[in-house]
Design a protein around this motif. Structure first.
Motif, PDB file in Angstrom:
ATOM      1  N   PRO A 131       0.817  -1.209   0.000  1.00  0.00           N
ATOM      2  CA  PRO A 131       0.000   0.000   0.000  1.00  0.00           C
ATOM      3  C   PRO A 131       0.852   1.260   0.000  1.00  0.00           C
ATOM      4  O   PRO A 131       1.830   1.358   0.725  1.00  0.00           O
ATOM      5  N   GLY A 132       0.452   2.223  -0.854  1.00  0.00           N
ATOM      6  CA  GLY A 132       1.139   3.496  -0.909  1.00  0.00           C
ATOM      7  C   GLY A 132       0.406   4.542  -0.089  1.00  0.00           C
ATOM      8  O   GLY A 132      -0.274   4.228   0.892  1.00  0.00           O
ATOM      9  N   GLY A 133       0.558   5.794  -0.509  1.00  0.00           N
ATOM     10  CA  GLY A 133      -0.109   6.884   0.184  1.00  0.00           C
ATOM     11  C   GLY A 133      -1.620   6.767   0.091  1.00  0.00           C
ATOM     12  O   GLY A 133      -2.156   5.990  -0.697  1.00  0.00           O
ATOM     13  N   MET A 134      -2.305   7.568   0.907  1.00  0.00           N
ATOM     14  CA  MET A 134      -3.755   7.461   1.000  1.00  0.00           C
ATOM     15  C   MET A 134      -4.451   8.613   0.275  1.00  0.00           C
ATOM     16  O   MET A 134      -4.035   9.767   0.373  1.00  0.00           O
ATOM     17  N   TRP A 135      -5.499   8.272  -0.441  1.00  0.00           N
ATOM     18  CA  TRP A 135      -6.390   9.237  -1.084  1.00  0.00           C
ATOM     19  C   TRP A 135      -6.875  10.202  -0.001  1.00  0.00           C
ATOM     20  O   TRP A 135      -7.373   9.804   1.042  1.00  0.00           O
TER      21      TRP A 135
ATOM     22  N   LEU B 145      -3.499  10.547 -10.170  1.00  0.00           N
ATOM     23  CA  LEU B 145      -4.514  11.449  -9.646  1.00  0.00           C
ATOM     24  C   LEU B 145      -5.655  10.637  -9.054  1.00  0.00           C
ATOM     25  O   LEU B 145      -6.178   9.721  -9.706  1.00  0.00           O
ATOM     26  N   GLY B 146      -6.033  10.989  -7.833  1.00  0.00           N
ATOM     27  CA  GLY B 146      -7.191  10.385  -7.192  1.00  0.00           C
ATOM     28  C   GLY B 146      -7.928  11.447  -6.409  1.00  0.00           C
ATOM     29  O   GLY B 146      -7.453  11.902  -5.366  1.00  0.00           O
ATOM     30  N   GLY B 147      -9.065  11.913  -6.917  1.00  0.00           N
ATOM     31  CA  GLY B 147      -9.793  12.988  -6.243  1.00  0.00           C
ATOM     32  C   GLY B 147      -8.941  14.240  -6.150  1.00  0.00           C
ATOM     33  O   GLY B 147      -8.445  14.750  -7.150  1.00  0.00           O
ATOM     34  N   ASN B 148      -8.730  14.741  -4.934  1.00  0.00           N
ATOM     35  CA  ASN B 148      -7.918  15.951  -4.759  1.00  0.00           C
ATOM     36  C   ASN B 148      -6.486  15.629  -4.332  1.00  0.00           C
ATOM     37  O   ASN B 148      -5.776  16.508  -3.841  1.00  0.00           O
ATOM     38  N   THR B 149      -6.047  14.378  -4.535  1.00  0.00           N
ATOM     39  CA  THR B 149      -4.711  13.956  -4.139  1.00  0.00           C
ATOM     40  C   THR B 149      -3.885  13.583  -5.367  1.00  0.00           C
ATOM     41  O   THR B 149      -4.387  12.931  -6.284  1.00  0.00           O
ATOM     42  N   VAL B 150      -2.620  14.003  -5.372  1.00  0.00           N
ATOM     43  CA  VAL B 150      -1.679  13.655  -6.440  1.00  0.00           C
ATOM     44  C   VAL B 150      -0.550  12.832  -5.828  1.00  0.00           C
ATOM     45  O   VAL B 150       0.066  13.232  -4.826  1.00  0.00           O
ATOM     46  N   PHE B 151      -0.282  11.666  -6.434  1.00  0.00           N
ATOM     47  CA  PHE B 151       0.779  10.766  -6.006  1.00  0.00           C
ATOM     48  C   PHE B 151       1.871  10.753  -7.068  1.00  0.00           C
ATOM     49  O   PHE B 151       1.609  10.996  -8.254  1.00  0.00           O
ATOM     50  N   ASP B 152       3.098  10.405  -6.650  1.00  0.00           N
ATOM     51  CA  ASP B 152       4.137  10.195  -7.646  1.00  0.00           C
ATOM     52  C   ASP B 152       4.061   8.772  -8.186  1.00  0.00           C
ATOM     53  O   ASP B 152       3.182   7.985  -7.795  1.00  0.00           O
TER      54      ASP B 152
ATOM     55  N   THR C 103       5.677   6.242  -7.602  1.00  0.00           N
ATOM     56  CA  THR C 103       5.942   5.171  -6.646  1.00  0.00           C
ATOM     57  C   THR C 103       4.855   5.085  -5.582  1.00  0.00           C
ATOM     58  O   THR C 103       4.987   4.329  -4.619  1.00  0.00           O
ATOM     59  N   GLY C 104       3.800   5.881  -5.736  1.00  0.00           N
ATOM     60  CA  GLY C 104       2.670   5.803  -4.826  1.00  0.00           C
ATOM     61  C   GLY C 104       2.742   6.719  -3.623  1.00  0.00           C
ATOM     62  O   GLY C 104       1.875   6.649  -2.744  1.00  0.00           O
ATOM     63  N   GLN C 105       3.744   7.598  -3.561  1.00  0.00           N
ATOM     64  CA  GLN C 105       3.851   8.531  -2.446  1.00  0.00           C
ATOM     65  C   GLN C 105       3.053   9.808  -2.746  1.00  0.00           C
ATOM     66  O   GLN C 105       3.036  10.287  -3.884  1.00  0.00           O
ATOM     67  N   VAL C 106       2.401  10.341  -1.710  1.00  0.00           N
ATOM     68  CA  VAL C 106       1.611  11.558  -1.892  1.00  0.00           C
ATOM     69  C   VAL C 106       2.535  12.735  -2.180  1.00  0.00           C
ATOM     70  O   VAL C 106       3.476  13.011  -1.419  1.00  0.00           O
ATOM     71  N   LYS C 107       2.285  13.453  -3.278  1.00  0.00           N
ATOM     72  CA  LYS C 107       3.025  14.675  -3.601  1.00  0.00           C
ATOM     73  C   LYS C 107       2.338  15.889  -2.992  1.00  0.00           C
ATOM     74  O   LYS C 107       2.979  16.753  -2.423  1.00  0.00           O
ATOM     75  N   TRP C 108       1.020  15.941  -3.148  1.00  0.00           N
ATOM     76  CA  TRP C 108       0.255  17.033  -2.530  1.00  0.00           C
ATOM     77  C   TRP C 108      -1.228  16.721  -2.574  1.00  0.00           C
ATOM     78  O   TRP C 108      -1.667  15.882  -3.357  1.00  0.00           O
ATOM     79  N   THR C 109      -1.953  17.388  -1.702  1.00  0.00           N
ATOM     80  CA  THR C 109      -3.406  17.286  -1.659  1.00  0.00           C
ATOM     81  C   THR C 109      -3.995  18.681  -1.756  1.00  0.00           C
ATOM     82  O   THR C 109      -3.560  19.591  -1.047  1.00  0.00           O
ATOM     83  N   ALA C 110      -4.942  18.854  -2.650  1.00  0.00           N
ATOM     84  CA  ALA C 110      -5.533  20.173  -2.875  1.00  0.00           C
ATOM     85  C   ALA C 110      -6.371  20.605  -1.677  1.00  0.00           C
ATOM     86  O   ALA C 110      -6.961  19.776  -0.975  1.00  0.00           O
ATOM     87  N   ASN C 111      -6.425  21.914  -1.458  1.00  0.00           N
ATOM     88  CA  ASN C 111      -7.280  22.455  -0.396  1.00  0.00           C
ATOM     89  C   ASN C 111      -8.746  22.373  -0.769  1.00  0.00           C
ATOM     90  O   ASN C 111      -9.609  22.215   0.098  1.00  0.00           O
ATOM     91  N   ALA C 112      -9.047  22.507  -2.047  1.00  0.00           N
ATOM     92  CA  ALA C 112     -10.444  22.466  -2.484  1.00  0.00           C
ATOM     93  C   ALA C 112     -11.012  21.082  -2.238  1.00  0.00           C
ATOM     94  O   ALA C 112     -10.362  20.055  -2.493  1.00  0.00           O
TER      95      ALA C 112
END
Length: 497
Positions: free
Chosen positions: A173-177, A200-207, A209-218
């Motif tokens: 398992p990688g980062g979480m949505w 891309l998953g919803g407001n989350t962007v992963f690299d 390798t499955g690590q979270v790069k950033w999550t949008a505030n919206a």
């Protein structure tokens, strides 16, 4: 003016047509027909036409998972197995249909498995051993640069997973949505053009390798299918949530403060910039590329706001062959094709009170007008150019996030339709997957790939490669959630009538 686009060199599969620059001959011999060529900006016009009387749909095959018979997400198509035994997975193999199936017909956090089915026969080739969220539509693309597509999705908790073509875990398992992933969809894009694919998953962007790069505030919509597009013309892609858009690095581009919903990107007016068609709980909105709201909250069919009546994905295509795009979507009781200003071109009765399903379109006959397709709770519909049903096939569904797709799934040179089914109280379940073809395989050939819920042709090459520099879809085919015809040595555009 409509501009055609040559995406890739087209292979000749088992029993299929050989497509050289002139449809065959000496030039075709100089092309490696098993590989995708370099993307180009050439111009081609679709020349293939089906013979008169060629619309005779027939079920080619069906499949029902013995232990997991319900599918509630969009089926996908790509080459993931070596069918001809030459040691390579490429365009000379038979494409595979990827379907997520489980025991539930729509419950949040329900689990299922990914199945690969042979596109020619429907035979089950593989079940991925790792359970996945059965309500999330995966995405297919080569994220590890090994030349073979991978499959990306999430588990029931929302952790991202990637699988190799053989079902083994690439990572997870990688980062979480970041938000609620129920009935969401994964998308793939190289946002910053660095050669590595973002997830891309919803407001989350992963690299990659499955690590979270950033999550949008919206906040993302309750159900969602995020996409990517270069809205500001700076050469990198924005993450488009619908009501808001973010630059590739997570900095805000614009936020309309409209309710979240489904984004579709196309050029819907006379300027060269794209628009975002947003469908949300309040109806239809169109947003300029810079975030200016052109109009909002339009509900032309008269269906009132309520639950998911208007929160439904749309399809963008030139349905009538006049050189201008239309869009199509459901509003519970109707499936409707709209002009860019949201006025109705035609509307047909459907029964879809419960879900958030989408549709698609394809010009099966090559006559310049596209047939619209929609699957409601009871039927798969194919509509003619004035909205009359020209084909209906029973299927059952609570209509979650699934919709029918069109691709040449058996590499025979003719398009097929793929639709999934599930069940809900008071119904008898249809086969999990059904494939429809023309009885004599006379329909025009489509691309042999459909890799994600927000499919728009330029987001993926036929071999599953995610482009490092994605061409703007609105300056090429100007479609969204529809497939492209193949003619000559690449994707083509029909002639204006």
């Amino acid at each position: 003016m409509r501009i055609a686009w040559l995406v890739a060199l087209v292979a000749c599969g088992p029993g299929g047509r050989s497509h050289g620059p002139d449809g065959g001959g000496a030039d075709a011999a100089n092309v490696n027909q098993c590989k995708v060529g370099e993307d180009t900006n050439g111009v081609a016009v679709c020349t293939d036409k089906a013979p008169p009387g060629s619309f005779e749909p027939d079920v080619q095959w069906s499949w029902t998972g013995a232990s997991e018979p319900y599918s509630i997400v969009t089926p996908l198509v790509a080459n993931l197995t070596d069918d001809n035994g030459d040691g390579a997975i490429d365009l000379c193999d038979v494409p595979d249909v990827l379907v997520v199936a489980g025991l539930s017909s729509g419950s949040p956090s329900s689990t299922g498995h990914i199945y690969l089915l042979n596109g020619q026969t429907g035979a089950q080739e593989l079940m991925f051993a790792t359970p996945v969220d059965a309500t999330v539509t995966p995405a297919i693309g080569d994220i590890d640069h090994d030349g073979v597509p991978d499959v990306v999705t999430v588990d029931a908790m929302g952790h991202v997973y990637a699988f190799r073509h053989d079902g083994s875990v690439l990572f997870g398992p990688g980062g979480m949505w970041g938000g609620d992933h129920y009935s969401g969809a994964i998308a793939l894009a190289d946002l910053d053009h660095d050669g590595n694919v973002e997830i891309l998953g919803g407001n989350t962007v992963f690299d990659s390798t499955g690590q979270v790069k950033w999550t949008a505030n919206a906040q993302q919509a309750s159900w969602n299918a995020t996409t990517a597009a270069d809205l500001d013309g700076d050469g990198t892609l924005e993450v488009v949530l619908g009501s808001a858009a973010y630059h590739h690095d997570g900095t805000p581009y614009w936020n309309t403060n409209l309710p979240g919903g489904y984004p579709q990107v196309a050029n819907l007016d006379s300027d060269p910039q794209p628009e975002v068609l947003l469908t949300n709980v309040n109806g239809i909105a169109v947003i300029e590329h810079d975030g200016t709201i052109k109009f909002q909250d339009r509900r032309p069919t008269g269906v009132a706001v309520g639950f998911t009546a208007w929160l439904r994905p749309a399809t963008i295509h030139d349905f009538d062959g006049d050189g201008a795009p239309e869009f199509a979507m459901s509003s519970a009781s109707y499936y409707t094709v709209y002009r860019p200003d949201a006025s109705i071109r035609w509307s047909a009765n459907v029964s879809d009170q419960s879900g958030i399903a989408a549709g698609t379109a394809f010009d099966f006959l090559g006559d310049g007008t596209a047939e619209a397709m929609y699957a409601d709770e009871h039927q798969l519909f194919v509509f003619g150019d004035t909205g009359q049903p020209i084909f209906m096939m029973p299927r059952t569904s609570g209509t979650l996030t699934e919709y029918p797709v069109v691709a040449d799934i058996d590499n025979d040179g003719s398009a097929e339709i793929v639709v999934v089914s599930n069940t809900y109280p008071g119904t008898t379940s249809s086969p999990t997957v059904q494939v429809i073809r023309d009885k004599q395989d006379r329909w025009i050939q489509a691309r042999r790939i459909w890799n994600e819920h927000t499919y728009h042709v330029t987001n993926v090459r036929e071999d599953g490669t995610i482009p490092q520099f994605e061409q703007p879809s609105w300056s090429r085919l100007n479609t969204f959630r529809t497939n492209a015809q193949i003619s000559g040595n690449g994707v083509c555009q029909p002639v204006i009538l």
